[in-house]
Enzyme design. Structure first.
Site: not given
Ligand code: LLP
Length: 428
Positions: A245, A287, A289-290, A358, A387
């Site tokens: 996070g 953990e 990620g980002r 579209c 992401y």
């Protein structure tokens, strides 16, 4: 722009390779990942774990960016990984990722997923709810195995407010609540289940968080719960997984906390609470990620039409959009962008960058300062490493773009782009 970008002769370079050379060789849209940035981030987390806890495990949250090569890199840096589906688990398995360093998440794991986790020998399965715990116990029994389990706990912390709040019982589809006694009941059931080995607890309080206090508070609550478990059952759990996070810089408005800024106070809270409650210091897992892959990624697009609507706005349309980056349409996320081959030129105005799907909402950004974008030029969207590729879709039957990794002036393809044949290959 506070971001560190490398500009040579006015042109953006990624891992030592000129943006125009990448576009020429691989086409656009193109995801570019800089290997050195990824490795630097992985090492920073790994080293600060050692510094603040002496041991522990950093599990890269592979939902942020998943492909074979990222698991190879995580492995070579000594990290574990967090997987959340059979697809991610299988990808890790394909590159012989050490399964004892895998943490398997999910609020609704299928029987097939639980079975695969046990078959592969995943190190930690994070049980989300009682039916899952029971199913896991049963499957493990049939397979003659013991399932290594962490329980997902809702620590009751909402980090996505102007400060953060402790709520009585948070409304979340993930995990067991503390306040209702649900979590303690789950512990007792896990302890009495024949084929479950209860290793510890897990929590994850949100994503793109810039404050330290919610992490500190979550650590206190979790260690406190581990102590409650010891008091009530006599069982001392070893593992404390505090999730990910950590926020990154997308634009100048974002002020990320350096890794040590989180790890210092959080580790202090873990140690203090453990000592105060007569508990051994737990084995800590995190953990991210980002914060490992986000700023390592850049997406290159070619600009098509530039449409000025006098007095209203100018649309700059690129050859990708919500298919390769759905974060604007989903979360109105902001990104820094620049003209890749005129990277030092001052912006002459604010533009709306649109995709080619579209759908009117298919935008990559609004009020984006850019230096006179023109048709045929290359646009770079920065910090797209997390992401984006992992959340890509094939809307309008556009294939997912390729991913290249750059390092020391060289680029290599790590994920092929989807061809027209790929797009129809499952059609009957
Ligand atoms: N661990 C667990 C259990 C998680 O659910 C997540 C993210 C992480 C770790 C990694 O969090 P990170 O360090 O990347 O913040 N699609 C959204 C982000 C969703 C995050 C979901 N869980 C976005 O594009 O912003």
């Amino acid at each position: 722009m506070k971001r560190n970008v490398t500009i040579k002769n006015g042109e953006l370079h990624l891992g030592g390779v000129a943006a125009s050379a990448l576009a020429k060789e691989y086409g656009t849209p193109l995801y570019v990942m800089e290997e050195d940035v990824i490795r630097r981030n992985m090492r920073a987390f790994r080293d600060s774990m050692k510094e603040f806890y002496g041991e522990g495990l950093v599990c890269y949250a592979s939902k942020a960016f998943c492909c074979k090569e990222i698991y190879r890199i995580a492995n070579s840096e000594g990290l574990g990984v967090d997987v959340v589906s059979l697809g991610e688990l299988y990808t890790a398995h394909c590159v012989d990722f050490p399964m004892e360093k895998v943490c398997f998440h999910g609020n609704n794991k299928s029987e097939e997923e639980l079975r695969a986790a046990l078959e592969y020998g995943v190190g930690r399965i994070v049980a989300d709810n009682l039916p899952e715990l029971r199913q896991l116990n049963e499957i493990a029994g049939k397979m003659g195995k013991k399932a290594p389990v962490l329980l997902r706990i809702k620590p009751g912390i909402d980090a996505h407010t102007h400060s953060f709040i402790r709520t009585g019982q948070i409304d979340s589809k993930f995990g067991f609540a503390l306040e209702t006694g649900e979590a303690m009941a789950a512990v007792k059931e896990a302890l009495s289940a024949e084929n479950i080995l209860l290793l510890g607890v897990h929590c994850h309080i949100g994503s793109q968080i810039f404050q330290v206090d919610p992490f500190v508070e979550a650590a206190r609550v979790m260690v406190g719960f581990m102590a409650d478990v010891k008091d009530q059952t006599g069982h001392e759990m070893s593992d404390l997984n505090l999730g990910g996070g950590f926020g990154i810089r997308y634009t100048d408005e974002d002020e990320p906390v350096p890794f040590a800024g989180y790890m210092g106070p959080v580790s202090q809270a873990v140690k203090e609470t453990a000592a105060a409650r007569d508990l051994r210091q737990p084995f800590v897992l995190i953990e991210p990620g980002r914060s490992i892959v986000g700023e390592a990624g850049t997406t290159l697009y070619t600009i098509g039409s530039v449409k000025e609507i006098p007095g209203i706005r100018t649309y700059v349309a690129v050859d990708g959009g919500m298919g390769d980056n759905p974060r604007y349409i989903l979360y109105q996320s902001k990104y820094d962008m620049l003209m890749a081959c005129r990277a030092e030129e001052e912006p002459d105005g604010a533009y709306t960058v649109a995709g080619k799907c579209c759908e009117s909402g298919d935008l990559l950004g609004e009020n984006v300062p850019l230096a006179a974008p023109k048709q045929g030029e290359l646009l770079a969207v920065l910090a797209t490493g997390a992401y984006n590729y992992s959340m890509a879709s094939r809307y309008n039957r556009r294939g997912v773009p390729p991913v290249v990794m750059t390092k020391d002036g060289k680029a290599r393809l790590i994920v092929r782009g989807e061809s027209l044949e790929d797009l129809v290959k499952n059609d009957l």
